[in-house]
Design a protein around this motif. Structure first.
Motif, PDB file in Angstrom:
ATOM      1  N   PRO A  36     -15.564 -34.371  32.405  1.00  0.00           N
ATOM      2  CA  PRO A  36     -16.133 -33.552  33.483  1.00  0.00           C
ATOM      3  C   PRO A  36     -15.544 -32.149  33.476  1.00  0.00           C
ATOM      4  O   PRO A  36     -14.550 -31.877  32.812  1.00  0.00           O
ATOM      5  CB  PRO A  36     -15.731 -34.314  34.751  1.00  0.00           C
ATOM      6  N   VAL A  37     -16.166 -31.262  34.231  1.00  0.00           N
ATOM      7  CA  VAL A  37     -15.699 -29.880  34.319  1.00  0.00           C
ATOM      8  C   VAL A  37     -14.344 -29.853  35.018  1.00  0.00           C
ATOM      9  O   VAL A  37     -14.197 -30.346  36.134  1.00  0.00           O
ATOM     10  CB  VAL A  37     -16.720 -29.015  35.090  1.00  0.00           C
ATOM     11  N   ASN A  38     -13.368 -29.303  34.330  1.00  0.00           N
ATOM     12  CA  ASN A  38     -12.021 -29.186  34.891  1.00  0.00           C
ATOM     13  C   ASN A  38     -11.912 -27.912  35.721  1.00  0.00           C
ATOM     14  O   ASN A  38     -12.798 -27.074  35.717  1.00  0.00           O
ATOM     15  CB  ASN A  38     -10.988 -29.155  33.765  1.00  0.00           C
ATOM     16  N   GLN A  39     -10.787 -27.754  36.403  1.00  0.00           N
ATOM     17  CA  GLN A  39     -10.538 -26.542  37.178  1.00  0.00           C
ATOM     18  C   GLN A  39     -10.499 -25.337  36.235  1.00  0.00           C
ATOM     19  O   GLN A  39     -10.116 -25.462  35.073  1.00  0.00           O
ATOM     20  CB  GLN A  39      -9.216 -26.658  37.929  1.00  0.00           C
ATOM     21  N   PRO A  40     -10.883 -24.160  36.718  1.00  0.00           N
ATOM     22  CA  PRO A  40     -10.878 -22.987  35.849  1.00  0.00           C
ATOM     23  C   PRO A  40      -9.462 -22.552  35.492  1.00  0.00           C
ATOM     24  O   PRO A  40      -8.502 -22.871  36.184  1.00  0.00           O
ATOM     25  CB  PRO A  40     -11.579 -21.921  36.683  1.00  0.00           C
ATOM     26  N   GLU A  41      -9.378 -21.816  34.399  1.00  0.00           N
ATOM     27  CA  GLU A  41      -8.112 -21.236  33.958  1.00  0.00           C
ATOM     28  C   GLU A  41      -8.404 -19.881  33.318  1.00  0.00           C
ATOM     29  O   GLU A  41      -9.541 -19.601  32.938  1.00  0.00           O
ATOM     30  CB  GLU A  41      -7.388 -22.148  32.977  1.00  0.00           C
ATOM     31  N   VAL A  42      -7.391 -19.052  33.219  1.00  0.00           N
ATOM     32  CA  VAL A  42      -7.536 -17.779  32.529  1.00  0.00           C
ATOM     33  C   VAL A  42      -7.335 -18.066  31.041  1.00  0.00           C
ATOM     34  O   VAL A  42      -6.284 -18.552  30.632  1.00  0.00           O
ATOM     35  CB  VAL A  42      -6.516 -16.740  33.025  1.00  0.00           C
ATOM     36  N   ILE A  43      -8.363 -17.767  30.251  1.00  0.00           N
ATOM     37  CA  ILE A  43      -8.325 -18.054  28.821  1.00  0.00           C
ATOM     38  C   ILE A  43      -8.220 -16.715  28.086  1.00  0.00           C
ATOM     39  O   ILE A  43      -9.102 -15.868  28.203  1.00  0.00           O
ATOM     40  CB  ILE A  43      -9.575 -18.839  28.394  1.00  0.00           C
ATOM     41  N   PRO A  44      -7.129 -16.506  27.344  1.00  0.00           N
ATOM     42  CA  PRO A  44      -6.944 -15.220  26.686  1.00  0.00           C
ATOM     43  C   PRO A  44      -7.932 -15.012  25.543  1.00  0.00           C
ATOM     44  O   PRO A  44      -8.376 -15.958  24.911  1.00  0.00           O
ATOM     45  CB  PRO A  44      -5.513 -15.291  26.154  1.00  0.00           C
ATOM     46  N   THR A  45      -8.279 -13.762  25.321  1.00  0.00           N
ATOM     47  CA  THR A  45      -9.077 -13.373  24.170  1.00  0.00           C
ATOM     48  C   THR A  45      -8.352 -12.224  23.484  1.00  0.00           C
ATOM     49  O   THR A  45      -7.405 -11.659  24.034  1.00  0.00           O
ATOM     50  CB  THR A  45     -10.507 -12.959  24.578  1.00  0.00           C
ATOM     51  N   PHE A  46      -8.793 -11.898  22.289  1.00  0.00           N
ATOM     52  CA  PHE A  46      -8.068 -10.936  21.469  1.00  0.00           C
ATOM     53  C   PHE A  46      -9.012  -9.899  20.879  1.00  0.00           C
ATOM     54  O   PHE A  46     -10.192 -10.163  20.677  1.00  0.00           O
ATOM     55  CB  PHE A  46      -7.331 -11.678  20.349  1.00  0.00           C
ATOM     56  N   ASN A  47      -8.462  -8.717  20.583  1.00  0.00           N
ATOM     57  CA  ASN A  47      -9.277  -7.680  19.967  1.00  0.00           C
ATOM     58  C   ASN A  47      -9.393  -7.935  18.470  1.00  0.00           C
ATOM     59  O   ASN A  47      -8.859  -8.927  17.947  1.00  0.00           O
ATOM     60  CB  ASN A  47      -8.724  -6.281  20.277  1.00  0.00           C
ATOM     61  N   GLY A  48     -10.072  -7.053  17.765  1.00  0.00           N
ATOM     62  CA  GLY A  48     -10.306  -7.222  16.338  1.00  0.00           C
ATOM     63  C   GLY A  48      -9.045  -7.230  15.494  1.00  0.00           C
ATOM     64  O   GLY A  48      -9.052  -7.719  14.370  1.00  0.00           O
ATOM     65  N   LYS A  49      -7.944  -6.715  16.032  1.00  0.00           N
ATOM     66  CA  LYS A  49      -6.672  -6.714  15.308  1.00  0.00           C
ATOM     67  C   LYS A  49      -5.786  -7.883  15.712  1.00  0.00           C
ATOM     68  O   LYS A  49      -4.624  -7.944  15.322  1.00  0.00           O
ATOM     69  CB  LYS A  49      -5.952  -5.392  15.522  1.00  0.00           C
TER      70      LYS A  49
END
Length: 98
Positions: free
Chosen positions: A43-56
């Motif tokens: 099931p859908v879990n609680q939200p979290e902040v998921i990091p993303t990264f730039n091209g480098k």
């Protein structure tokens, strides 16, 4: 940048799931180049902040607003982030603490 989303029991984010349009589950995982990862999705879990990264490969600190798009190299959004009430509430909480 980072986005607020949900991580499935299989370990992949909501952006790697097809969605089932009910809001109860994230739907079929498509993390393996469009194919299922073959792990259990729950099931859908609680939200979290998921990091993303730039091209480098460097993390970008800005948090994308729920329902906003993750930009591609051309600047056009390729996917939209989750706009559910829980994600919006987490975004508002983060915005107040900054």
């Amino acid at each position: 940048m980072a986005y607020i989303g949900h991580r499935c029991d299989c370990g992949h984010s909501d952006l790697s799931h097809a969605g089932d349009d009910t809001g109860n589950t994230l739907g079929r995982c498509t993390a393996e180049f469009g194919a299922s990862c073959s792990r259990d999705c729950g099931p859908v879990n609680q939200p979290e902040v998921i990091p993303t990264f730039n091209g480098k490969g460097r993390p970008v600190e800005r948090v994308i607003e729920p329902g906003g798009g993750l930009p591609s190299e051309s600047g056009n959004p390729v996917v939209k982030t989750c706009p559910c009430d829980a994600c919006v509430a987490m975004h508002e909480q983060l915005a107040v603490s900054v």
